[in-house]
Design a protein around this motif. Structure first.
Motif, PDB file in Angstrom:
ATOM      1  N   ARG A 266       0.810  -1.213   0.000  1.00 63.12           N
ATOM      2  CA  ARG A 266       0.000   0.000   0.000  1.00 63.12           C
ATOM      3  C   ARG A 266       0.847   1.268   0.000  1.00 63.12           C
ATOM      4  O   ARG A 266       0.333   2.356  -0.246  1.00 63.12           O
ATOM      5  CB  ARG A 266      -0.948  -0.028   1.195  1.00 63.12           C
ATOM      6  N   THR A 267       2.136   1.141   0.306  1.00 60.81           N
ATOM      7  CA  THR A 267       3.010   2.318   0.267  1.00 60.81           C
ATOM      8  C   THR A 267       3.668   2.503  -1.099  1.00 60.81           C
ATOM      9  O   THR A 267       4.295   3.538  -1.334  1.00 60.81           O
ATOM     10  CB  THR A 267       4.127   2.198   1.322  1.00 60.81           C
ATOM     11  N   LEU A 275      -3.892  -3.295  -8.672  1.00 59.70           N
ATOM     12  CA  LEU A 275      -4.285  -4.670  -8.350  1.00 59.70           C
ATOM     13  C   LEU A 275      -5.724  -4.775  -7.860  1.00 59.70           C
ATOM     14  O   LEU A 275      -6.246  -5.879  -7.715  1.00 59.70           O
ATOM     15  CB  LEU A 275      -3.349  -5.248  -7.284  1.00 59.70           C
ATOM     16  N   GLY A 276      -6.363  -3.647  -7.589  1.00 62.54           N
ATOM     17  CA  GLY A 276      -7.735  -3.681  -7.097  1.00 62.54           C
ATOM     18  C   GLY A 276      -7.840  -3.928  -5.612  1.00 62.54           C
ATOM     19  O   GLY A 276      -8.855  -4.451  -5.137  1.00 62.54           O
ATOM     20  N   VAL A 277      -6.799  -3.569  -4.860  1.00 61.60           N
ATOM     21  CA  VAL A 277      -6.823  -3.705  -3.404  1.00 61.60           C
ATOM     22  C   VAL A 277      -7.397  -2.427  -2.807  1.00 61.60           C
ATOM     23  O   VAL A 277      -6.816  -1.350  -2.942  1.00 61.60           O
ATOM     24  CB  VAL A 277      -5.409  -3.961  -2.850  1.00 61.60           C
ATOM     25  N   ARG A 278      -8.548  -2.541  -2.147  1.00 60.72           N
ATOM     26  CA  ARG A 278      -9.217  -1.385  -1.577  1.00 60.72           C
ATOM     27  C   ARG A 278      -8.646  -1.064  -0.181  1.00 60.72           C
ATOM     28  O   ARG A 278      -8.164  -1.966   0.511  1.00 60.72           O
ATOM     29  CB  ARG A 278     -10.714  -1.638  -1.483  1.00 60.72           C
ATOM     30  N   PRO A 279      -8.747   0.184   0.246  1.00 58.74           N
ATOM     31  CA  PRO A 279      -8.217   0.560   1.562  1.00 58.74           C
ATOM     32  C   PRO A 279      -8.847  -0.217   2.711  1.00 58.74           C
ATOM     33  O   PRO A 279      -8.211  -0.451   3.735  1.00 58.74           O
ATOM     34  CB  PRO A 279      -8.536   2.059   1.659  1.00 58.74           C
ATOM     35  N   ARG A 285      -7.612 -11.039   2.257  1.00 61.07           N
ATOM     36  CA  ARG A 285      -8.023 -10.878   0.863  1.00 61.07           C
ATOM     37  C   ARG A 285      -6.970 -10.106   0.082  1.00 61.07           C
ATOM     38  O   ARG A 285      -6.617 -10.460  -1.045  1.00 61.07           O
ATOM     39  CB  ARG A 285      -9.368 -10.146   0.777  1.00 61.07           C
ATOM     40  N   ALA A 286      -6.465  -9.020   0.691  1.00 58.24           N
ATOM     41  CA  ALA A 286      -5.470  -8.203  -0.005  1.00 58.24           C
ATOM     42  C   ALA A 286      -4.215  -9.012  -0.307  1.00 58.24           C
ATOM     43  O   ALA A 286      -3.623  -8.872  -1.394  1.00 58.24           O
ATOM     44  CB  ALA A 286      -5.130  -6.980   0.844  1.00 58.24           C
ATOM     45  N   PHE A 287      -3.815  -9.870   0.617  1.00 63.17           N
ATOM     46  CA  PHE A 287      -2.607 -10.670   0.375  1.00 63.17           C
ATOM     47  C   PHE A 287      -2.836 -11.685  -0.736  1.00 63.17           C
ATOM     48  O   PHE A 287      -1.947 -11.939  -1.555  1.00 63.17           O
ATOM     49  CB  PHE A 287      -2.161 -11.389   1.650  1.00 63.17           C
TER      50      PHE A 287
END
Length: 400
Positions: A266-267, A275-279, A285-287
């Protein structure tokens, strides 16, 4: 190979015989005598009790030896069932296995506010749905990230459960309840389900929210003073590194575990959006998204996963050298998507640097079911303690 010594007849002899039938069956009584060093009458008595208890059965097959045909013995897969529930960051995974470690039922549910009531309801729902008679269930094991106070039934790192004795809270289920760490459970589950020989020095590297490990030697999990052995994630890999929740600095899991990699992703400008990773995505899920991108060739995602794999290889090398492992399995949700990249790097590192590499290789494999390995292992803990007492945790019915 672990050094094998002859066993004297005693309380542990039943566990030894069960373990040999589990890993070597079909096997005859004569072969059990040779493998254990126990006398023929002792083996006959133990096997007779196991047959009476329904733990093992005769296959009907015989082996001709020139004399009296030898009847073969195998574990009776339907003699008992174990239930394991893994408490995750946002979900509960419930798995039911038979005595040989085969999964016969599974359910995944989101975590609710009243976790104790949810655990009881999930147990009842799954066992009733499978039509299991209450007396056929050996017990329930609830597993979660450590540290765990096994003696008091408490998960010290799970919010809301730090002060609760889950064994007492779940005693109304009417079955034995065990509480253990997810890494310890996964280690026993992989050993049990893979039918690994007790002669192997078997290790498991487990990655989920953190990084843990377990070693099974002579059929028994090596637990330590408080059943919190194997916390390889809290070995320092960066001198004077970041402060860890455990009080140490530079811990492996701060740099290689899924949550740490997601935070770093995220940094990196534009990576999360691409990648479609939401905050607000939870780290599991993000991993998974990050690991999938690495597998499919995204350079930035691959660099993060490969750095994690390199650090994990350092941990695996430490584990292999400390225990002189000859088998290592990677288990846990952290290996579910990009596990092959971790396996390749760890195999390479151990092949080049393991202290005993010129004496024997270290076999490195990926779990066949990395996401459910801890829940499956919880069921295996119950079964091992029930059918092979002496090698597993003590399993006793709750007291009124």
């Amino acid at each position: 190979m672990a050094r094998r010594e002859s066993a004297a007849a005693g309380p542990g002899s039943r566990a030894l015989v069960v373990d040999l039938i589990r890993s070597s069956g079909p096997i005859s009584r004569v072969e059990l005598v040779k493998a254990t060093g126990l006398t023929q009458p002792t083996i006959s008595n133990i096997v007779r009790r196991l047959l009476d208890d329904g733990v093992v059965r005769e296959t009907g097959d015989t082996v001709a030896t020139g004399g009296k045909p030898r009847t073969m013995l195998v574990i009776n897969s339907r003699s008992a069932y174990g239930v394991g529930i893994r408490v995750g960051a946002d979900a509960l995974t419930c798995v039911v296995t038979d005595t040989r470690g085969g999964t016969i039922g599974r359910e995944l549910v989101a975590v609710s506010d009243d976790l104790v009531a949810q655990l009881a309801a999930l147990y009842h729902h799954v066992t009733a749905g499978l039509g299991l008679a209450p007396q056929s269930v050996a017990g329930l094991a609830v597993v979660a990230p450590g540290p765990v106070d096994v003696a008091r039934g408490r998960f010290l790192a799970v919010p809301g459960l730090e002060e609760l004795d889950l064994r007492r809270e779940l005693s109304a289920l009417g079955v034995p309840v065990l509480v253990d760490s997810d890494a310890a459970a996964a280690s026993v589950g992989e050993f049990w389900g893979r039918q690994v020989s007790r002669d192997r020095t078997f290790g498991c590297l487990y990655m989920n929210s953190g990084i843990g490990s377990g070693v099974v030697l002579d059929g028994s999990l090596q637990r330590g003073a408080s059943s919190n052995a194997g916390e390889i994630g809290h070995v320092s890999v960066v001198r004077d590194g970041a402060l860890c929740r455990c009080g140490n600095r530079g811990c492996l899991e701060l740099y290689a575990a899924p949550a740490a990699l997601v935070a770093r992703a995220r940094t990196i400008p534009g990576l999360a959006d691409r990648l479609g990773v939401r905050p607000d995505d939870p780290y599991p899920r993000a991993f998974d998204v990050l690991a999938r991108a690495a597998v499919y060739g995204d350079d930035q995602a691959r660099a993060l996963i490969d750095e994690s794999a390199s650090l994990l290889a350092d941990g695996a090398l430490t584990l292999a050298n400390l225990w002189d492992l000859d088998t290592l399995v990677l288990a846990g949700p952290g290996f579910a998507v990009a596990g092959s990249r971790y396996v390749s790097e760890i195999r390479r590192r151990l092949g080049e640097s393991a202290f005993s590499r010129h004496v024997h290789p270290v076999q490195v494999d990926l779990s066949s079911n990395p996401r459910d390995s801890a829940a499956i292992g919880g069921a295996a803990l119950v079964l091992q303690g029930s059918v092979a007492p002496g090698h597993g945790p003590q399993v006793a019915a709750p007291q009124d």
